[in-house]
Design a protein around this motif. Structure first.
Motif, PDB file in Angstrom:
ATOM      1  N   VAL A  75     -24.041  24.089  81.168  1.00  0.00           N
ATOM      2  CA  VAL A  75     -24.860  25.300  81.060  1.00  0.00           C
ATOM      3  C   VAL A  75     -23.920  26.476  80.844  1.00  0.00           C
ATOM      4  N   MET A  76     -23.912  27.013  79.635  1.00  0.00           N
ATOM      5  CA  MET A  76     -23.036  28.138  79.315  1.00  0.00           C
ATOM      6  C   MET A  76     -23.713  29.446  79.689  1.00  0.00           C
ATOM      7  N   ILE A  77     -22.996  30.299  80.428  1.00  0.00           N
ATOM      8  CA  ILE A  77     -23.550  31.568  80.908  1.00  0.00           C
ATOM      9  C   ILE A  77     -22.954  32.698  80.076  1.00  0.00           C
ATOM     10  N   ARG A  78     -23.816  33.375  79.307  1.00  0.00           N
ATOM     11  CA  ARG A  78     -23.407  34.502  78.471  1.00  0.00           C
ATOM     12  C   ARG A  78     -24.154  35.741  78.956  1.00  0.00           C
ATOM     13  N   LEU A  97     -25.722  20.200  87.570  1.00  0.00           N
ATOM     14  CA  LEU A  97     -25.227  20.449  86.219  1.00  0.00           C
ATOM     15  C   LEU A  97     -23.835  21.078  86.295  1.00  0.00           C
ATOM     16  N   VAL A  98     -23.232  21.305  85.138  1.00  0.00           N
ATOM     17  CA  VAL A  98     -21.902  21.904  85.080  1.00  0.00           C
ATOM     18  C   VAL A  98     -22.032  23.327  84.558  1.00  0.00           C
ATOM     19  N   SER A 118     -17.543  22.471  74.386  1.00  0.00           N
ATOM     20  CA  SER A 118     -18.048  21.939  75.660  1.00  0.00           C
ATOM     21  C   SER A 118     -19.238  21.021  75.479  1.00  0.00           C
ATOM     22  N   GLY A 119     -19.893  21.097  74.317  1.00  0.00           N
ATOM     23  CA  GLY A 119     -21.134  20.362  74.127  1.00  0.00           C
ATOM     24  C   GLY A 119     -22.249  20.894  75.006  1.00  0.00           C
ATOM     25  N   ALA A 120     -22.259  22.210  75.212  1.00  0.00           N
ATOM     26  CA  ALA A 120     -23.268  22.811  76.087  1.00  0.00           C
ATOM     27  C   ALA A 120     -24.672  22.502  75.595  1.00  0.00           C
ATOM     28  N   SER A 121     -25.544  22.144  76.530  1.00  0.00           N
ATOM     29  CA  SER A 121     -26.945  21.881  76.209  1.00  0.00           C
ATOM     30  C   SER A 121     -27.799  23.131  76.314  1.00  0.00           C
ATOM     31  N   ASP A 138     -29.673  22.859  68.159  1.00  0.00           N
ATOM     32  CA  ASP A 138     -30.876  22.597  68.958  1.00  0.00           C
ATOM     33  C   ASP A 138     -30.674  22.926  70.441  1.00  0.00           C
ATOM     34  N   ARG A 139     -29.672  23.721  70.747  1.00  0.00           N
ATOM     35  CA  ARG A 139     -29.441  24.091  72.141  1.00  0.00           C
ATOM     36  C   ARG A 139     -30.574  24.949  72.677  1.00  0.00           C
ATOM     37  N   ILE A 140     -30.825  24.805  73.963  1.00  0.00           N
ATOM     38  CA  ILE A 140     -31.851  25.603  74.633  1.00  0.00           C
ATOM     39  C   ILE A 140     -31.248  26.955  74.993  1.00  0.00           C
ATOM     40  N   VAL A 141     -31.912  28.031  74.611  1.00  0.00           N
ATOM     41  CA  VAL A 141     -31.460  29.383  74.949  1.00  0.00           C
ATOM     42  C   VAL A 141     -32.447  29.981  75.949  1.00  0.00           C
TER      43      VAL A 141
END
Length: 514
Positions: A75-78, A97-98, A118-121, A138-141
């Protein structure tokens, strides 16, 4: 929750969730206590209790669960410097999750590299997040409105039943090859921070910790949030205008007992703030990391404020493990001694990894049994091979240990730079400048502009006929690199210093004339 002692068991429980460790007991034992204070401009202050934080984090964890993500998904945090950054971070841990915290200073292209590598989902995007929409796939935003919905939704009853060695956090830092590399940490990394609480921070549940850094920095997430929460203390983060003399007023207004910052912030306080106008009576001490603490600054701070200033040395792969503090007397010029329980050695730069005698200079190393040590580099076995030597992890720092166990820093064994507390590879900056049509050759290194301030400088050989234009080159970098990676100085040369084999000698660049 008293500070950990040297005698405490350093092995974490087999089943261990970092989010539960920081929130569950606090929500039960001190539900109404303030966990987090977010201070903005003027009267903009948000306070979140432990019960509220726990409820919101479990709500976010439930929202992640409804997305159908596999355990360990990234899970990428922006997001900017806001409370939701913390809640999303711990929500990812709570869900098994990571969490991938990222800097708001990254350009869209830099952020896209982290997302793809990272292959962030999932990407959690704040209102002002810079995203390259064409590379999202197709990543979830999830935006701020979706996070608000998750916080108020039905929460999970329990934190994920993770193992201590399960992945929890992925932090990107500069690698020697130039492109950022992911440092993967397990849930046990938070357990591994326990020696810091007594021996560097002197932290307990009665403390109020004010951190001067931005939320996306691991120094802030760790010392500013995670450590206070692990001890049941209160964390205070500032998100208003960055006026250089503002910190004493915040210390006084919020009753901070511990203040954390980089050395340059302490120097700014002494230069720009009128300390006599603020009640600092509750401030017990300051702590500093990210950059070396100059002895003159240490002396000036302690003489002016009559409070100690404790330094620590660490890195993304292990956090801090050498420090001064309440149990380790300050020795000017040294970051301190290894914290009790840490197994630290000095190894030869080449050859067998046998610890060197006291006084000899070599690679600073920490034993691989350390619970705070990373799991490894994300998909970078080649990078791991350069830092793991037998039973030891070496991060590239050259140091020695004296007869009293104090560590003395002697620079780096590689060319990595320290910019505002972030490690930056010169290769990454050079690659950006090399694409400029007016540049024939470029070398990048650190340049000392004051005793405690080093900046990134680029040494450029222009192409024939090109007109040297330093501001234009800095602007070129600013469009392609995060602010902390962008050179602060450009110097023009007729030729770069090289070895007999033609390799640029970065360490000699600073000796050249502007």
């Amino acid at each position: 929750m008293p500070p950990v002692s040297a005698a405490d068991d350093r092995t974490p429980p087999r089943r261990f969730n970092a989010g539960r460790h920081c929130l569950a007991d606090n929500a039960r034992l001190r539900p109404g206590k303030t966990a987090l204070v977010m201070v903005g401009a003027g009267d903009d202050v948000t306070r979140i209790t432990y019960a509220e934080a726990d409820r919101a984090i479990r709500g976010i964890a439930a929202g992640f669960a409804r997305l159908g993500l596999e355990p360990g998904a990234r899970v990428m945090i922006r997001m900017g410097n806001e409370a939701d950054y913390v809640l999303v971070y711990f929500g990812a841990l709570a869900a098994g999750l990571v969490a991938l915290p990222s800097s708001s200073q990254l350009t869209p292209a830099e952020a896209a590299f982290l997302m793809e590598d990272s292959g962030a989902s999932v990407v959690v995007a704040g209102r002002d997040a810079a995203l390259d929409r064409d590379r999202l796939g197709d990543r979830i935003v999830l935006d701020s409105e979706k996070i608000a919905e998750m916080k108020s939704g039905e929460p999970v009853a329990e934190y994920a039943d993770t193992a201590a060695d399960d992945p929890a956090t992925l932090v990107y830092t500069s690698g020697t090859s130039g492109s950022p590399k992911g440092v993967l940490h397990a849930h046990r990394a938070i357990w591994g921070r326990r020696p810091m609480h007594a021996h560097w921070l002197g932290l307990n549940e009665g403390d109020v910790m004010l951190h001067a850094g931005a939320m996306n920095w691991t120094y802030t997430l760790g010392v500013g949030i995670t450590d206070p929460w692990a001890c049941g203390a209160t964390a205070v983060i500032y998100n208003g205008p960055r006026e250089r003399g503002i910190w004493p007023g915040l210390i006084a207004a919020h009753g901070a007992t511990i203040f954390a910052a980089v050395p340059s912030v302490y120097r700014q306080i002494l230069k720009y703030a009128d300390l006599s106008q603020h009640d600092l009576s509750r401030l017990r001490h300051g702590v500093t990391a990210g950059e070396a603490l100059p002895p003159d600054l240490l002396e000036a701070w302690t003489a002016t404020t009559r409070t100690p200033l404790y330094e620590a040395l660490g890195m993304s792969e292990i956090s801090t493990y050498v420090s001064s503090g309440p149990t380790i007397p300050v020795r000017p010029g040294s970051p301190g001694r290894p914290q009790p329980g840490r197994r630290v050695a000095i190894l030869p730069a080449e050859g067998d990894p046998e610890p060197l005698p006291q006084g000899e200079t070599g690679l600073l190393a920490i034993h691989r049994s350390e619970p705070g040590l990373m799991l490894g580099y994300w998909n970078r076995p080649d990078e791991e091979a350069t830092v793991l030597r037998g039973d030891w992890f070496t991060g590239g720092d050259l140091a020695s240990l004296d007869a009293d166990g104090y560590l003395w820093f002697h620079g780096r064994n590689d060319d990595l730079m320290n910019a505002m507390g972030y490690r930056v590879s010169p290769n990454e900056v050079e690659a950006v400048l090399a694409e400029h049509p007016d540049i024939a050759e470029v070398g990048v290194t650190e340049l000392a502009v004051r005793a405690d301030v080093r900046v990134i400088a680029a040494f450029v050989v222009p192409r024939p006929g090109a007109v040297p234009d330093a501001p234009a080159l800095i602007a070129w970098c600013g469009e392609r690199l995060a602010a902390y990676k962008t050179p602060r100085e450009i110097r023009f040369l007729d030729a770069l210093p090289r070895t007999a084999n033609g390799k640029v000698q970065r360490k000699r660049l600073a000796e050249t004339q502007s």
